[in-house]
Design a protein around this motif. Sequence first.
Motif, short mmCIF file in Angstrom:
data_model
loop_
_atom_site.label_atom_id
_atom_site.label_comp_id
_atom_site.label_asym_id
_atom_site.label_seq_id
_atom_site.Cartn_x
_atom_site.Cartn_y
_atom_site.Cartn_z
N LEU A 163 0.83 -1.20 0.00
CA LEU A 163 0.00 0.00 0.00
C LEU A 163 0.86 1.25 0.00
O LEU A 163 0.47 2.29 -0.55
CB LEU A 163 -0.93 0.00 1.22
CG LEU A 163 -1.92 1.15 1.33
CD1 LEU A 163 -2.83 1.19 0.10
CD2 LEU A 163 -2.75 1.02 2.61
N LEU A 164 2.05 1.16 0.60
CA LEU A 164 2.95 2.30 0.62
C LEU A 164 3.31 2.76 -0.80
O LEU A 164 3.50 3.95 -1.05
CB LEU A 164 4.23 1.94 1.38
CG LEU A 164 4.14 1.95 2.91
CD1 LEU A 164 5.37 1.30 3.52
CD2 LEU A 164 3.96 3.36 3.42
N GLU A 165 3.43 1.80 -1.71
CA GLU A 165 3.76 2.14 -3.08
C GLU A 165 2.67 2.99 -3.74
O GLU A 165 2.96 3.82 -4.61
CB GLU A 165 3.98 0.85 -3.88
CG GLU A 165 4.33 1.06 -5.34
CD GLU A 165 4.50 -0.25 -6.08
OE1 GLU A 165 4.65 -0.22 -7.31
OE2 GLU A 165 4.47 -1.31 -5.41
N MET A 166 1.44 2.81 -3.33
CA MET A 166 0.32 3.54 -3.92
C MET A 166 0.14 4.92 -3.31
O MET A 166 -0.60 5.75 -3.85
CB MET A 166 -0.97 2.74 -3.74
CG MET A 166 -0.90 1.34 -4.31
SD MET A 166 -2.43 0.41 -4.01
CE MET A 166 -1.98 -1.20 -4.70
N LEU A 167 0.81 5.19 -2.20
CA LEU A 167 0.63 6.48 -1.55
C LEU A 167 1.36 7.60 -2.27
O LEU A 167 0.91 8.75 -2.26
CB LEU A 167 1.11 6.39 -0.09
CG LEU A 167 0.33 5.46 0.83
CD1 LEU A 167 0.88 5.52 2.24
CD2 LEU A 167 -1.16 5.80 0.83
N MET A 168 2.50 7.30 -2.88
CA MET A 168 3.26 8.35 -3.53
C MET A 168 2.50 9.01 -4.69
O MET A 168 2.45 10.25 -4.76
CB MET A 168 4.61 7.83 -4.03
CG MET A 168 5.46 8.89 -4.71
SD MET A 168 7.10 8.33 -5.18
CE MET A 168 7.87 8.27 -3.56
N PRO A 169 1.88 8.25 -5.59
CA PRO A 169 1.08 8.92 -6.64
C PRO A 169 -0.04 9.76 -6.06
O PRO A 169 -0.36 10.84 -6.60
CB PRO A 169 0.53 7.74 -7.46
CG PRO A 169 1.50 6.64 -7.23
CD PRO A 169 1.93 6.79 -5.82
N LEU A 170 -0.62 9.31 -4.95
CA LEU A 170 -1.69 10.08 -4.32
C LEU A 170 -1.15 11.39 -3.74
O LEU A 170 -1.80 12.44 -3.84
CB LEU A 170 -2.35 9.25 -3.22
CG LEU A 170 -3.61 9.83 -2.57
CD1 LEU A 170 -4.68 10.09 -3.62
CD2 LEU A 170 -4.15 8.87 -1.50
N VAL A 171 0.04 11.35 -3.17
CA VAL A 171 0.66 12.57 -2.64
C VAL A 171 0.94 13.55 -3.77
O VAL A 171 0.72 14.77 -3.64
CB VAL A 171 1.95 12.22 -1.87
CG1 VAL A 171 2.74 13.48 -1.55
CG2 VAL A 171 1.62 11.47 -0.59
#
Length: 202
Positions: free
Chosen positions: A108-116
């Motif tokens: 899930l951490l990998e998906m947070l960067m695009p959201l940021v």
Amino acid sequence: MFRRNSSKQVADATPADAVPAEPVMNGTSTKGRPTPTRKEAEAARKFRLGALPADPKERRRAERSANRSSYDRSRQALRAGDERHYPVRDQGPAKAFVRDYVDGRIRLLEMLMPLVILCWATLLMRNTSIYIYSSFVMEIVVVLGIGLGVLLGQRVKRQVAATFGPDEVRGTGFYAFSRAVMPRFLRQPKPRVTMRGEPKVR
């Protein structure tokens, strides 16, 4: 008479350029000069052997060139998967284990960067409502990322301690977090396992 002759003979037998060794106590010579460290001694040895130019400008230029060559070699090694020339932070079987552990599943951490990045882009807009919602979402993402990073780091440390011993645990938690937040296609060294934890076929 004999004593003066003996002393004179000993003095004549001593080479003129001989320098008596200075006793060292607690890392300091009896003359008050600190004993050179290993790094200082090595630098002096290289200078005497001519490994570095005597001119300060030339020496700095040579050091920059050597650092650039080392950096380029490390980058090429990361792309090619040549573990012999990896940077220090990526070397060792424990770090390879952490990379495989992180790459072995979708995080899930990998998906947070695009959201940021998306939230940051919306913050540039002048719409007040969007700005408020984006700020709120970004705060949630940051808190969630920190929490997930702490949990991942604890799991990785336990796995590394059980596999390689407690001496190899240091730094592995943050190493796992910094790799997990990076999108898979940007990770260096490149993943060598699939998202199912299976070795990649080359």
